[in-house]
Design a protein around this motif. Structure first.
Motif, PDB file in Angstrom:
ATOM      1  N   UNK A   1       0.830  -1.209   0.000  1.00 45.86           N
ATOM      2  CA  UNK A   1       0.000   0.000   0.000  1.00 45.86           C
ATOM      3  C   UNK A   1       0.867   1.263   0.000  1.00 45.86           C
ATOM      4  N   UNK A   2       1.934   1.251   0.784  1.00 48.62           N
ATOM      5  CA  UNK A   2       2.788   2.429   0.934  1.00 48.62           C
ATOM      6  C   UNK A   2       3.442   2.858  -0.375  1.00 48.62           C
ATOM      7  N   UNK A   3       3.753   1.890  -1.228  1.00 48.94           N
ATOM      8  CA  UNK A   3       4.409   2.222  -2.507  1.00 48.94           C
ATOM      9  C   UNK A   3       3.428   2.206  -3.679  1.00 48.94           C
TER      10      UNK A   3
ATOM     11  N   UNK B   1       7.066 -13.192 -11.396  1.00 53.98           N
ATOM     12  CA  UNK B   1       7.737 -12.097 -12.085  1.00 53.98           C
ATOM     13  C   UNK B   1       9.098 -12.636 -12.522  1.00 53.98           C
ATOM     14  N   UNK B   2       9.365 -12.559 -13.802  1.00 53.67           N
ATOM     15  CA  UNK B   2      10.616 -13.089 -14.328  1.00 53.67           C
ATOM     16  C   UNK B   2      11.756 -12.093 -14.134  1.00 53.67           C
ATOM     17  N   UNK B   3      12.977 -12.593 -13.957  1.00 54.01           N
ATOM     18  CA  UNK B   3      14.116 -11.711 -13.674  1.00 54.01           C
ATOM     19  C   UNK B   3      14.290 -10.585 -14.687  1.00 54.01           C
ATOM     20  N   UNK B   4      13.962 -10.843 -15.936  1.00 50.82           N
ATOM     21  CA  UNK B   4      14.114  -9.805 -16.952  1.00 50.82           C
ATOM     22  C   UNK B   4      13.089  -8.695 -16.754  1.00 50.82           C
ATOM     23  N   UNK B   5      11.954  -9.002 -16.133  1.00 52.04           N
ATOM     24  CA  UNK B   5      10.935  -8.022 -15.829  1.00 52.04           C
ATOM     25  C   UNK B   5      10.217  -7.449 -17.030  1.00 52.04           C
TER      26      UNK B   5
ATOM     27  N   UNK C   1       8.246   1.655 -13.673  1.00 49.76           N
ATOM     28  CA  UNK C   1       7.774   2.265 -12.427  1.00 49.76           C
ATOM     29  C   UNK C   1       7.275   1.200 -11.449  1.00 49.76           C
ATOM     30  N   UNK C   2       6.567   0.184 -11.951  1.00 49.30           N
ATOM     31  CA  UNK C   2       6.125  -0.901 -11.069  1.00 49.30           C
ATOM     32  C   UNK C   2       7.310  -1.716 -10.568  1.00 49.30           C
ATOM     33  N   UNK C   3       8.330  -1.881 -11.389  1.00 42.11           N
ATOM     34  CA  UNK C   3       9.534  -2.588 -10.949  1.00 42.11           C
ATOM     35  C   UNK C   3      10.175  -1.832  -9.784  1.00 42.11           C
TER      36      UNK C   3
ATOM     37  N   UNK D   1      18.225   6.762  -6.782  1.00 45.23           N
ATOM     38  CA  UNK D   1      17.163   7.106  -7.732  1.00 45.23           C
ATOM     39  C   UNK D   1      15.960   6.166  -7.597  1.00 45.23           C
ATOM     40  N   UNK D   2      15.413   6.042  -6.401  1.00 46.62           N
ATOM     41  CA  UNK D   2      14.385   5.027  -6.174  1.00 46.62           C
ATOM     42  C   UNK D   2      13.035   5.300  -6.830  1.00 46.62           C
ATOM     43  N   UNK D   3      12.803   6.525  -7.262  1.00 47.81           N
ATOM     44  CA  UNK D   3      11.494   6.859  -7.824  1.00 47.81           C
ATOM     45  C   UNK D   3      11.599   7.540  -9.185  1.00 47.81           C
ATOM     46  N   UNK D   4      12.741   7.455  -9.834  1.00 49.56           N
ATOM     47  CA  UNK D   4      12.948   8.217 -11.068  1.00 49.56           C
ATOM     48  C   UNK D   4      12.118   7.736 -12.259  1.00 49.56           C
ATOM     49  N   UNK D   5      11.503   6.579 -12.177  1.00 51.00           N
ATOM     50  CA  UNK D   5      10.665   6.064 -13.267  1.00 51.00           C
ATOM     51  C   UNK D   5       9.178   6.290 -13.009  1.00 51.00           C
TER      52      UNK D   5
END
Length: 113
Positions: A6-8, A25-29, A35-37, A57-61
Motif C-alpha cells: 500500500x505504501x508504494x 515475475x521473471x528476472x528480466x521483468x 515504475x512498477x519494478x 534514484x528510487x522513484x525516477x521512473x
C-alpha cells in the motif's frame, strides 16, 4: 506485507495480476513497467522495517504525484529507519534533514536542516 504494498502504491497493480501476489515475475521483468519494478523493489526494501535504507534514484521512473507520495511515506517520522538517498529529484531535498554533496569522491558540502 500489505502495508508495504500500500505504501508504494502497488495495490491496484497487484489486484490486476491474474494470480495477484502469487504471479511469477521473471528476472528480466519484461512483463512489468519500470515504475512498477521500482515500486516492487521499494516494497521489498521496507517490508521488514530495516534500520537503514540506501536508495539510488528510487522513484525516477514514476510520475511526480506518485513519487512525492512515496517520498512523503519513506521520510515520515513514523517510520523506524534512517534513509540515505542519492537522487536528482528536488523533492528529496525538501524532505531530508541533512544534505551531503560529493564531488569526485569527496564531500564538498555537508549541511543539517
Amino acid at each position: 506485507m500489505r502495508w508495504a504494498i500500500d505504501a508504494v502504491q502497488l495495490t491496484s497493480y497487484i489486484k490486476s495480476l491474474p494470480e495477484g501476489l502469487d504471479t511469477k515475475i521473471y528476472p528480466e521483468g519484461h512483463q512489468i513497467s519500470s515504475s512498477n519494478a521500482q515500486k516492487i523493489i521499494l516494497a521489498r526494501s521496507i517490508v521488514n522495517k530495516p534500520k537503514i535504507l540506501f536508495l539510488e534514484n528510487p522513484t525516477d521512473k514514476m510520475d511526480e504525484d506518485c513519487t512525492n507520495d512515496i517520498i512523503d511515506f519513506i521520510t515520515s517520522k513514523n517510520n523506524p529507519w534512517t534513509v540515505i538517498v542519492s537522487s536528482k529529484n528536488d523533492y528529496w531535498k525538501q524532505k531530508c534533514t541533512r544534505k551531503i554533496i560529493m564531488k569526485k569522491g569527496s564531500i564538498s558540502h555537508d549541511s543539517n536542516n
